[in-house]
Design a protein around this motif. Structure first.
Motif: not given
Length: 218
Positions: A80-81, A106-107, A118-123, A129-130
């Motif tokens: 997470x960035x 994200x990195x 949001x959904x893709x970050x959490x995945x 976190x998202x």
């Protein structure tokens, strides 16, 4: 393959998506959450995109479609960035193609930085976190709205008063501009509207800046 801009393809695409219930056949999401595309299960030389039978095509979101073609970012190892609230649905998730307001960065060392929803970050992170960030943002906005509209504000003539977190706040109008005083300490910043002034009051009390300043100037 050519022909994806022609009317025949657009009509065929809409028909396939309609047959699949207007959702991605893999993840089950639909528009406007994701951008839907039509994937050909097989390709035949010299056959135009809309000349295939429906059974040879399937509806996929942009992310799942990319996965089918092997063009996908790593599934693990993301960090997470950061986060940005765009204020409206003006962003695009680089993973699934959906429109987004809440943009997460994200990195991955083998991929670089990617902007996702949001959904893709959490995945990608296998966390919430998202979702938690968005929920926290929504709760903050709701508290701010209630504060601005609160019946606890006492208004008379050109002044508006309230006590918040043991801090006495007075917003006064002078020459068509509003200024703020907290515990009798008058601020230098001027505001065009009463709501702008109230929003600033909420912000500095909520984040602790007001208490810190008043403590230093006792």
């Amino acid at each position: 393959m050519k022909g994806y801009t022609q009317k025949n393809w657009k009509t065929f695409r809409e028909e396939v998506i309609e047959l699949d219930g207007k959702v991605c056949s893999i993840c089950g999401r639909g528009e406007p959450d994701v951008y839907l595309q039509v994937h050909h299960k097989r390709y035949v030389q010299n056959k135009l995109p809309w000349e295939y039978p429906y059974k040879d095509c399937i509806t996929l979101c942009k992310g799942c479609h990319a996965a089918e073609h092997g063009k996908v970012p790593p599934k693990f190892g993301w960090e997470y960035v950061g986060y940005d609230d765009l204020g409206d649905l003006i962003g695009i998730c680089e993973l699934c193609g959906s429109s987004l307001r809440h943009q997460f960065f994200v990195f991955h060392e083998n991929w670089g930085t990617m902007e996702v929803g949001t959904y893709c970050c959490d995945s990608l992170l296998d966390t919430e976190i998202a979702s938690n960030q968005v929920d926290s943002k929504k709760r903050y906005e709701n508290r701010k709205k209630r504060f601005i509209q609160s019946s606890r504000w006492k208004s008379s003539c050109n002044t508006h008063k309230i006590k918040q977190n043991k801090i006495s706040v007075v917003i006064s109008l002078n020459e068509n501009k509003y200024y703020i005083a907290m515990d009798d300490f008058k601020g230098k910043r001027l505001f065009h509207t009463i709501d702008e002034a109230k929003e600033h009051v909420f912000k500095v009390i909520e984040n602790g800046e007001a208490s810190k300043y008043l403590e230093q100037h006792k």
